[in-house]
Design a protein around this motif. Structure first.
Motif, PDB file in Angstrom:
ATOM      1  N   UNK A   1       4.984  -2.994   9.171  1.00 47.37           N
ATOM      2  CA  UNK A   1       4.720  -4.191  10.285  1.00 47.37           C
ATOM      3  C   UNK A   1       4.496  -3.704  11.396  1.00 47.37           C
ATOM      4  N   UNK A   2       3.447  -4.229  12.005  1.00 48.83           N
ATOM      5  CA  UNK A   2       3.122  -3.931  13.467  1.00 48.83           C
ATOM      6  C   UNK A   2       2.425  -2.633  13.532  1.00 48.83           C
ATOM      7  N   UNK A   3       2.554  -1.868  12.480  1.00 53.17           N
ATOM      8  CA  UNK A   3       1.862  -0.466  12.563  1.00 53.17           C
ATOM      9  C   UNK A   3       2.905   0.406  13.165  1.00 53.17           C
ATOM     10  N   UNK A   4       4.153   0.205  12.994  1.00 49.42           N
ATOM     11  CA  UNK A   4       5.010   1.210  13.585  1.00 49.42           C
ATOM     12  C   UNK A   4       5.688   1.860  12.751  1.00 49.42           C
ATOM     13  N   UNK A   5       5.928   3.111  12.726  1.00 43.29           N
ATOM     14  CA  UNK A   5       6.623   3.750  11.677  1.00 43.29           C
ATOM     15  C   UNK A   5       7.513   5.020  12.556  1.00 43.29           C
ATOM     16  N   UNK A   6       8.101   5.852  11.844  1.00 47.29           N
ATOM     17  CA  UNK A   6       8.819   6.917  12.185  1.00 47.29           C
ATOM     18  C   UNK A   6       9.091   8.022  11.015  1.00 47.29           C
ATOM     19  N   UNK A   7       9.442   9.093  11.370  1.00 48.68           N
ATOM     20  CA  UNK A   7       9.710  10.182  10.159  1.00 48.68           C
ATOM     21  C   UNK A   7      10.900   9.342   9.235  1.00 48.68           C
ATOM     22  N   UNK A   8      11.944   8.710   9.815  1.00 47.68           N
ATOM     23  CA  UNK A   8      12.904   8.091   9.115  1.00 47.68           C
ATOM     24  C   UNK A   8      12.430   7.087   8.126  1.00 47.68           C
ATOM     25  N   UNK A   9      11.461   6.262   8.842  1.00 50.12           N
ATOM     26  CA  UNK A   9      11.046   5.121   7.733  1.00 50.12           C
ATOM     27  C   UNK A   9      10.045   5.575   6.632  1.00 50.12           C
ATOM     28  N   UNK A  10       9.310   6.854   6.998  1.00 49.62           N
ATOM     29  CA  UNK A  10       8.370   7.238   6.171  1.00 49.62           C
ATOM     30  C   UNK A  10       9.475   8.031   4.942  1.00 49.62           C
ATOM     31  N   UNK A  11      10.382   8.560   5.315  1.00 46.43           N
ATOM     32  CA  UNK A  11      11.450   9.188   4.098  1.00 46.43           C
ATOM     33  C   UNK A  11      12.041   7.880   3.380  1.00 46.43           C
ATOM     34  N   UNK A  12      12.370   6.813   4.182  1.00 45.85           N
ATOM     35  CA  UNK A  12      13.041   5.782   3.328  1.00 45.85           C
ATOM     36  C   UNK A  12      11.968   5.150   2.231  1.00 45.85           C
ATOM     37  N   UNK A  13      10.946   4.867   3.029  1.00 42.34           N
ATOM     38  CA  UNK A  13       9.634   4.194   2.036  1.00 42.34           C
ATOM     39  C   UNK A  13       9.479   5.121   0.893  1.00 42.34           C
ATOM     40  N   UNK A  14       9.667   6.504   1.000  1.00 46.42           N
ATOM     41  CA  UNK A  14       9.403   7.535  -0.151  1.00 46.42           C
ATOM     42  C   UNK A  14      10.652   7.142  -0.937  1.00 46.42           C
ATOM     43  N   UNK A  15      11.648   7.229  -0.738  1.00 47.14           N
ATOM     44  CA  UNK A  15      13.072   7.101  -1.312  1.00 47.14           C
ATOM     45  C   UNK A  15      12.863   5.712  -2.219  1.00 47.14           C
ATOM     46  N   UNK A  16      12.258   4.556  -1.879  1.00 44.63           N
ATOM     47  CA  UNK A  16      12.015   3.302  -2.404  1.00 44.63           C
ATOM     48  C   UNK A  16      10.811   3.344  -3.323  1.00 44.63           C
ATOM     49  N   UNK A  17      10.152   4.623  -3.496  1.00 41.84           N
ATOM     50  CA  UNK A  17       9.081   4.712  -4.232  1.00 41.84           C
ATOM     51  C   UNK A  17       7.545   4.059  -3.692  1.00 41.84           C
ATOM     52  N   UNK A  18       7.533   4.057  -2.329  1.00 45.91           N
ATOM     53  CA  UNK A  18       6.272   3.740  -1.871  1.00 45.91           C
ATOM     54  C   UNK A  18       5.580   4.794  -1.038  1.00 45.91           C
ATOM     55  N   UNK A  19       4.326   4.576  -0.929  1.00 47.09           N
ATOM     56  CA  UNK A  19       3.243   5.369  -0.232  1.00 47.09           C
ATOM     57  C   UNK A  19       2.900   4.725   0.989  1.00 47.09           C
ATOM     58  N   UNK A  20       3.011   5.204   2.312  1.00 44.06           N
ATOM     59  CA  UNK A  20       2.464   4.586   3.390  1.00 44.06           C
ATOM     60  C   UNK A  20       1.281   4.689   3.438  1.00 44.06           C
ATOM     61  N   UNK A  21       0.393   3.240   3.660  1.00 44.87           N
ATOM     62  CA  UNK A  21      -1.112   3.340   3.808  1.00 44.87           C
ATOM     63  C   UNK A  21      -1.352   2.564   5.301  1.00 44.87           C
ATOM     64  N   UNK A  22      -1.911   3.524   5.988  1.00 43.32           N
ATOM     65  CA  UNK A  22      -2.179   3.209   7.410  1.00 43.32           C
ATOM     66  C   UNK A  22      -3.963   2.787   7.541  1.00 43.32           C
ATOM     67  N   UNK A  23      -4.462   3.006   8.370  1.00 40.06           N
ATOM     68  CA  UNK A  23      -5.879   2.563   8.299  1.00 40.06           C
ATOM     69  C   UNK A  23      -6.656   3.489   9.315  1.00 40.06           C
ATOM     70  N   UNK A  24      -8.053   3.540   9.344  1.00 39.26           N
ATOM     71  CA  UNK A  24      -8.885   4.351   9.888  1.00 39.26           C
ATOM     72  C   UNK A  24      -9.957   3.346  10.690  1.00 39.26           C
ATOM     73  N   UNK A  25     -10.137   2.167  10.379  1.00 39.17           N
ATOM     74  CA  UNK A  25     -10.965   1.183  10.787  1.00 39.17           C
ATOM     75  C   UNK A  25     -10.337  -0.139  11.103  1.00 39.17           C
ATOM     76  N   UNK A  26     -10.314  -0.599  12.356  1.00 39.04           N
ATOM     77  CA  UNK A  26      -9.720  -1.886  12.848  1.00 39.04           C
ATOM     78  C   UNK A  26     -10.101  -2.389  13.920  1.00 39.04           C
ATOM     79  N   UNK A  27      -9.671  -3.570  14.632  1.00 36.75           N
ATOM     80  CA  UNK A  27     -10.145  -4.143  15.670  1.00 36.75           C
ATOM     81  C   UNK A  27      -9.436  -5.471  15.860  1.00 36.75           C
TER      82      UNK A  27
END
Length: 265
Positions: free
Chosen positions: A165-191
């Motif tokens: 949410x809100x495009x906010x992450x951290x190393x901790x949330x990346x790790x927790x996401x991995x632990x729950x089986x998720x891949x973080x998907x950000x973006x390279x085109x937006x407005x």
């Protein structure tokens, strides 16, 4: 006795220092990047890229292949998703929809239609908090509720992709996401398309997409935008004419893992 006390104190200091060095940082990263232009890829910078790749996340694909990935963030329904789905079906374009708990509860038929028509449902959290500010228990609950309720509606038994949410992450949330089986998907085109009180017309959305488009682009659009709904069909058709192919996120994971296995752990 004094020698033992001093030795014990040294051990404590060394242990504490080691713990500090190995601690996972929860410093918030507000996702951002230098926008792409003239077919050149967007660039989030070495620091952000290294952090994201360390945990298998991504925000763009290969610069050598004219493939793009269409994603939508669906926090709530504003009357345009049916039109968006109709366009995607007509143009045979896959997409990923990152949904919240509110969307799941209020629009179950649209959620079901997304899956029935071959699109991916991604996790955008249940209540859209800053995930760097929640404890582990709530972090897990935010994700599990979305996955469980989506499964009840669609039969989709697994959810693989997470957009914070809100495009906010951290190393901790990346790790927790991995632990729950998720891949973080950000973006390279937006407005800025999410403010429903400041829509600028379909041409603005179309121009922004065309201006920033690049090989490997992960496109972020918000489904609440009237501009996006108006621009989508023409944008898709014109990008196809330029040789771009629209693929889903599963294609990305297979293709990029084969080409760059070191980026995924």
């Amino acid at each position: 006795m004094k020698k033992w006390i001093k030795l014990f104190a040294v051990i404590i200091v060394l242990f504490s220092g080691s713990t500090a060095v190995n601690a996972i940082s929860n410093k918030p990263v507000h996702w951002g990047f230098k926008k792409g232009s003239n077919g050149k890829q967007a660039d989030a910078g070495e620091e952000y890229e290294k952090l994201l790749h360390q945990y298998g996340g991504f925000y763009k694909g290969s610069k050598d292949e004219k493939v793009v990935y269409l994603t939508f963030d669906n926090g709530y329904e504003n009357g345009y998703t049916k039109k968006i789905l109709n366009i995607l079906k007509k143009e045979k374009v896959p997409a990923a929809f990152f949904v919240t708990g509110h969307y799941i509860q209020t629009e179950p038929e649209l959620i079901k239609r997304m899956v029935d028509e071959g699109h991916i449902i991604g996790n955008h959290s249940w209540s859209h908090p800053d995930m760097t500010k929640v404890d582990k228990e709530r972090f897990v609950r935010e994700l599990s509720l979305v996955a469980e309720e989506t499964a009840k509606i669609t039969g989709q038994k697994q959810m693989h992709y997470l957009r914070p949410p809100r495009g906010i992450l951290s190393e901790r949330t990346l790790q927790l996401g991995n632990e729950e089986g998720y891949t973080h998907v950000m973006w390279s085109l937006a407005f800025k398309d999410w403010d429903v009180d400041k829509q600028r017309g379909w041409k603005y959305a179309y121009d922004q997409i065309k201006k920033q488009i690049h090989p490997g682009a992960v496109i972020l659009l918000h489904s609440v935008s009237k501009d996006n709904a108006g621009a989508l069909e023409k944008a898709i058709k014109d990008l196809k004419k330029e040789g771009y192919q629209f693929k889903n996120l599963d294609y990305f994971m297979v293709k990029e893992k084969i080409k760059n296995p070191a980026l995924f752990h």
